[in-house]
Design a protein around this motif. Structure first.
Motif, PDB file in Angstrom:
ATOM      1  N   LYS A  17      29.037  -3.485 -37.557  1.00  0.00           N
ATOM      2  CA  LYS A  17      27.813  -3.269 -36.784  1.00  0.00           C
ATOM      3  C   LYS A  17      27.955  -3.900 -35.395  1.00  0.00           C
ATOM      4  CE  LYS A  17      22.791  -3.796 -37.116  1.00  0.00           C
ATOM      5  NZ  LYS A  17      21.683  -4.136 -38.044  1.00  0.00           N
ATOM      6  N   VAL A  18      27.597  -3.129 -34.374  1.00  0.00           N
ATOM      7  CA  VAL A  18      27.731  -3.608 -32.988  1.00  0.00           C
ATOM      8  C   VAL A  18      26.351  -3.740 -32.356  1.00  0.00           C
ATOM      9  CG1 VAL A  18      28.808  -3.221 -30.750  1.00  0.00           C
ATOM     10  CG2 VAL A  18      29.882  -2.306 -32.809  1.00  0.00           C
ATOM     11  N   TYR A  19      26.087  -4.895 -31.782  1.00  0.00           N
ATOM     12  CA  TYR A  19      24.859  -5.122 -31.016  1.00  0.00           C
ATOM     13  C   TYR A  19      25.194  -4.999 -29.536  1.00  0.00           C
ATOM     14  CZ  TYR A  19      23.148  -7.093 -35.396  1.00  0.00           C
ATOM     15  OH  TYR A  19      22.782  -7.265 -36.714  1.00  0.00           O
ATOM     16  N   GLY A  20      24.373  -4.251 -28.831  1.00  0.00           N
ATOM     17  CA  GLY A  20      24.646  -4.048 -27.417  1.00  0.00           C
ATOM     18  C   GLY A  20      23.410  -4.241 -26.563  1.00  0.00           C
ATOM     19  N   LEU A  21      23.639  -4.585 -25.316  1.00  0.00           N
ATOM     20  CA  LEU A  21      22.535  -4.834 -24.377  1.00  0.00           C
ATOM     21  C   LEU A  21      22.975  -4.440 -22.982  1.00  0.00           C
ATOM     22  CD1 LEU A  21      20.708  -8.271 -24.174  1.00  0.00           C
ATOM     23  CD2 LEU A  21      21.819  -7.341 -22.169  1.00  0.00           C
ATOM     24  N   TYR A  22      22.072  -3.843 -22.234  1.00  0.00           N
ATOM     25  CA  TYR A  22      22.370  -3.616 -20.818  1.00  0.00           C
ATOM     26  C   TYR A  22      21.178  -4.040 -19.986  1.00  0.00           C
ATOM     27  CZ  TYR A  22      19.244   0.439 -20.713  1.00  0.00           C
ATOM     28  OH  TYR A  22      18.139   1.238 -20.774  1.00  0.00           O
ATOM     29  N   GLN A  23      21.438  -4.472 -18.777  1.00  0.00           N
ATOM     30  CA  GLN A  23      20.390  -4.662 -17.786  1.00  0.00           C
ATOM     31  C   GLN A  23      20.913  -4.186 -16.445  1.00  0.00           C
ATOM     32  OE1 GLN A  23      19.115  -8.641 -16.708  1.00  0.00           O
ATOM     33  NE2 GLN A  23      17.099  -7.902 -16.092  1.00  0.00           N
ATOM     34  N   CYS A  24      20.230  -3.224 -15.865  1.00  0.00           N
ATOM     35  CA  CYS A  24      20.615  -2.753 -14.536  1.00  0.00           C
ATOM     36  C   CYS A  24      19.825  -3.525 -13.495  1.00  0.00           C
ATOM     37  CB  CYS A  24      20.353  -1.256 -14.424  1.00  0.00           C
ATOM     38  SG  CYS A  24      21.411  -0.315 -15.544  1.00  0.00           S
ATOM     39  N   ARG A  25      20.420  -3.691 -12.310  1.00  0.00           N
ATOM     40  CA  ARG A  25      19.711  -4.406 -11.256  1.00  0.00           C
ATOM     41  C   ARG A  25      18.407  -3.670 -10.961  1.00  0.00           C
ATOM     42  NH1 ARG A  25      23.284  -4.877  -6.519  1.00  0.00           N
ATOM     43  NH2 ARG A  25      21.699  -3.659  -5.475  1.00  0.00           N
ATOM     44  N   GLY A  26      17.380  -4.446 -10.646  1.00  0.00           N
ATOM     45  CA  GLY A  26      16.044  -3.889 -10.530  1.00  0.00           C
ATOM     46  C   GLY A  26      15.903  -2.760  -9.540  1.00  0.00           C
ATOM     47  N   ASP A  27      16.853  -2.610  -8.610  1.00  0.00           N
ATOM     48  CA  ASP A  27      16.689  -1.609  -7.561  1.00  0.00           C
ATOM     49  C   ASP A  27      17.676  -0.449  -7.657  1.00  0.00           C
ATOM     50  OD1 ASP A  27      18.891  -3.091  -6.992  1.00  0.00           O
ATOM     51  OD2 ASP A  27      18.339  -3.585  -4.924  1.00  0.00           O
ATOM     52  N   VAL A  28      18.369  -0.295  -8.780  1.00  0.00           N
ATOM     53  CA  VAL A  28      19.268   0.856  -8.877  1.00  0.00           C
ATOM     54  C   VAL A  28      18.554   2.028  -9.539  1.00  0.00           C
ATOM     55  CG1 VAL A  28      21.296  -0.639  -9.038  1.00  0.00           C
ATOM     56  CG2 VAL A  28      20.345   0.345 -11.116  1.00  0.00           C
ATOM     57  N   THR A  29      19.018   3.243  -9.263  1.00  0.00           N
ATOM     58  CA  THR A  29      18.404   4.434  -9.852  1.00  0.00           C
ATOM     59  C   THR A  29      18.768   4.539 -11.328  1.00  0.00           C
ATOM     60  OG1 THR A  29      20.301   5.841  -9.403  1.00  0.00           O
ATOM     61  CG2 THR A  29      18.638   5.656  -7.658  1.00  0.00           C
ATOM     62  N   ASN A  30      17.977   5.329 -12.045  1.00  0.00           N
ATOM     63  CA  ASN A  30      18.269   5.545 -13.463  1.00  0.00           C
ATOM     64  C   ASN A  30      19.652   6.159 -13.656  1.00  0.00           C
ATOM     65  OD1 ASN A  30      15.660   4.705 -13.638  1.00  0.00           O
ATOM     66  ND2 ASN A  30      14.834   6.646 -14.396  1.00  0.00           N
ATOM     67  N   GLN A  31      20.030   7.007 -12.725  1.00  0.00           N
ATOM     68  CA  GLN A  31      21.324   7.676 -12.829  1.00  0.00           C
ATOM     69  C   GLN A  31      22.466   6.675 -12.700  1.00  0.00           C
ATOM     70  OE1 GLN A  31      21.809  10.701  -9.868  1.00  0.00           O
ATOM     71  NE2 GLN A  31      23.425  11.754 -11.008  1.00  0.00           N
ATOM     72  N   GLY A  73      18.202   6.230 -18.967  1.00  0.00           N
ATOM     73  CA  GLY A  73      17.478   7.186 -18.153  1.00  0.00           C
ATOM     74  C   GLY A  73      16.000   6.861 -18.020  1.00  0.00           C
ATOM     75  N   ASN A  74      15.526   5.920 -18.824  1.00  0.00           N
ATOM     76  CA  ASN A  74      14.099   5.591 -18.811  1.00  0.00           C
ATOM     77  C   ASN A  74      13.802   4.172 -18.363  1.00  0.00           C
ATOM     78  OD1 ASN A  74      13.494   8.104 -20.088  1.00  0.00           O
ATOM     79  ND2 ASN A  74      14.115   7.210 -22.029  1.00  0.00           N
ATOM     80  N   SER A  75      14.760   3.304 -18.524  1.00  0.00           N
ATOM     81  CA  SER A  75      14.436   1.892 -18.367  1.00  0.00           C
ATOM     82  C   SER A  75      15.652   1.107 -17.869  1.00  0.00           C
ATOM     83  CB  SER A  75      13.950   1.377 -19.730  1.00  0.00           C
ATOM     84  OG  SER A  75      14.332   0.065 -19.945  1.00  0.00           O
ATOM     85  N   ASN A  76      15.390   0.040 -17.151  1.00  0.00           N
ATOM     86  CA  ASN A  76      16.476  -0.771 -16.600  1.00  0.00           C
ATOM     87  C   ASN A  76      17.060  -1.757 -17.612  1.00  0.00           C
ATOM     88  OD1 ASN A  76      15.403   0.345 -14.139  1.00  0.00           O
ATOM     89  ND2 ASN A  76      16.570  -1.256 -13.103  1.00  0.00           N
ATOM     90  N   TYR A  77      16.445  -1.816 -18.775  1.00  0.00           N
ATOM     91  CA  TYR A  77      16.880  -2.811 -19.743  1.00  0.00           C
ATOM     92  C   TYR A  77      16.636  -2.298 -21.148  1.00  0.00           C
ATOM     93  CZ  TYR A  77      16.631  -6.935 -22.721  1.00  0.00           C
ATOM     94  OH  TYR A  77      16.821  -7.819 -23.740  1.00  0.00           O
TER      95      TYR A  77
END
Ligand SMILES: *[C@@H]1O[C@H](CO)[C@@H](O)[C@H](O)[C@H]1NC(C)=O
Ligand SMILES: *[C@@H]1O[C@H](CO)[C@@H](O)[C@H](O)[C@H]1NC(C)=O
Ligand SMILES: *[C@@H]1O[C@H](CO)[C@@H](O)[C@H](O)[C@H]1NC(C)=O
Ligand SMILES: *[C@@H]1O[C@H](CO)[C@@H](O)[C@H](O)[C@H]1NC(C)=O
Ligand SMILES: *[C@@H]1O[C@H](CO)[C@@H](O)[C@H](O)[C@H]1NC(C)=O
Ligand SMILES: *[C@@H]1O[C@H](CO)[C@@H](O)[C@H](O)[C@H]1NC(C)=O
Ligand SMILES: *[C@@H]1O[C@H](CO)[C@@H](O)[C@H](O)[C@H]1NC(C)=O
Ligand SMILES: *[C@@H]1O[C@H](CO)[C@@H](O)[C@H](O)[C@H]1NC(C)=O
Ligand SMILES: *[C@@H]1O[C@H](CO)[C@@H](O)[C@H](O)[C@H]1NC(C)=O
Ligand SMILES: *[C@@H]1O[C@H](CO)[C@@H](O)[C@H](O)[C@H]1NC(C)=O
Ligand SMILES: *[C@@H]1O[C@H](CO)[C@@H](O)[C@H](O)[C@H]1NC(C)=O
Length: 275
Positions: A87-101, A72-76
């Protein structure tokens, strides 16, 4: 058809990419699914020392709570949940032009898709149109990782006589894009558009994982730029560390140019495909 000298590239409005990608995939989006899973790759299987149910539950908490809230705050973002060996390590990156939602929906959808496609795996990468998701039982390295990779292409582009020009234009567009990305914001997301003629507009897009160094980002995008299918109307090459792609659009209508053929795909690595 003759293609004239390129006009000066400009940064395209962000929404144009969304529109083009949406129309590009419109026929393939099923009604039950808001987000389009482009491909996935599953890693190692569970061993006797790992409680797989606890691991899956940690994974769900990581993506439905910690990372979901960050979305909700950041794309990455990257984070972890639980204790070794679950223990699980996770990562996300949303495309630079998508909304937070949209970004949050993407993060949340990882859980269900993971159970469906990588249920027996301790690690996976899932590429969506809108985001990329990874998890693993080990921390991520943030150097240029070239496997697994996925290429996704669509449509026959243009006449053979124009391919040389398209290839040259792609090289120029990607070169400009990579140069801009090296100095861009922390999102490491960039788009470039060029009018190839009165009929064709070329849109290119590139994005790197922000934790990648500038050198690794450049190397990754350079490699991806060589591997897109420039014979097609649209093509993307996706690595764990970055992705690059292009769309050829009709200049006057901003619609994808015709004729459109059934999508084709190819790639290396152990990939599951859903399209
Ligand atoms: C896992 O456990 C089974 C049954 O206890 C055993 O036969 C097998 O060798 C074990 N595998 C590993 C990798 O420890
Ligand atoms: C959405 O995310 C951006 C960063 O991508 C952030 O600056 C902004 O504050 C967020 N908006 C809301 C409503 O949280
Ligand atoms: C992820 O989110 C945490 C908590 O908000 C923040 O401290 C951290 O800097 C973020 N990491 C990245 C890579 O953005
Ligand atoms: C997130 O990435 C940073 C590098 O940017 C790394 O130092 C940190 O350990 C990572 N956090 C997790 C929880 O993997
Ligand atoms: C089993 O998995 C755990 C956690 O990933 C790892 O630390 C351990 O080395 C693995 N054991 C074997 C026998 O592969
Ligand atoms: C997350 O996805 C599940 C289905 O997998 C859905 O039931 C739930 O409402 C979603 N939660 C949010 C906050 O989007
Ligand atoms: C995933 O595996 C667990 C344990 O084997 C099982 O209970 C669950 O039904 C599986 N989920 C799916 C979606 O196949
Ligand atoms: C390809 O060339 C043919 C014959 O020159 C022409 O009729 C057709 O419109 C061209 N197609 C495109 C997409 O430029
Ligand atoms: C552009 O072409 C030059 C010369 O063939 C090549 O060295 C360079 O890697 C290409 N750049 C891109 C981004 O494709
Ligand atoms: C490309 O052509 C369109 C329509 O002809 C025009 O609106 C746009 O400004 C041109 N873009 C560039 C980068 O010259
Ligand atoms: C672009 O769209 C116009 C209007 O629909 C159409 O007449 C023209 O043939 C299209 N050009 C190409 C190259 O698809």
């Amino acid at each position: 058809m003759a293609i004239v000298v390129l006009s000066a590239p400009t940064t395209v409005h962000r929404w144009l990419w969304l529109i083009s990608f949406l129309s590009f995939f419109m026929s393939q989006i099923s009604l039950a699914d808001e987000l389009n899973l482009v491909g996935s790759s599953c890693g190692g299987t569970f061993n006797n020392t790992t409680d797989s149910n606890l691991y899956r539950s940690n994974l769900a908490r990581l993506f439905s709570q910690k990372l979901y809230n960050e979305g909700g705050n950041s794309n990455y973002n990257n984070s972890s949940y639980g204790e070794d060996p679950e223990k699980v390590y996770g990562l996300y990156q949303c495309r630079g032009d998508v909304t937070n939602q949209t970004c949050q929906s993407c993060i949340n959808s990882t859980i269900g898709d993971t159970l469906n496609y990588c249920n027996e795996s301790k690690s996976a990468i899932l590429w969506y149109d809108e985001c990329v998701m990874r998890y693993s039982d080990r921390p991520f390295s943030f150097t240029f990782e070239s496997r697994p990779a996925l290429r996704r292409s669509n449509g026959i582009s243009i006449n053979a006589s124009d391919l040389v020009t398209v290839k040259k234009a792609l090289n120029q567009s990607f070169s400009k894009l990579i140069a801009e990305l090296a100095t861009s914001s922390e999102l490491k997301f960039e788009t470039v558009s060029e009018n190839l003629s009165s009929s064709f507009t070329l849109y290119t897009l590139g994005q790197c994982i922000p934790d990648l160094s500038t050198e690794d980002c450049r190397a990754c995008l350079n490699s991806a730029a060589q591997l897109v299918e420039y014979e097609k109307r649209s093509s993307r090459y996706l690595y764990p560390s970055c992705g690059a792609g292009f769309n050829l659009m009709n200049s006057s209508t901003d619609e994808p140019i015709t004729p459109v053929q059934a999508p084709t795909s190819s790639g290396d690595g152990e990939l599951n495909r859903r399209l």
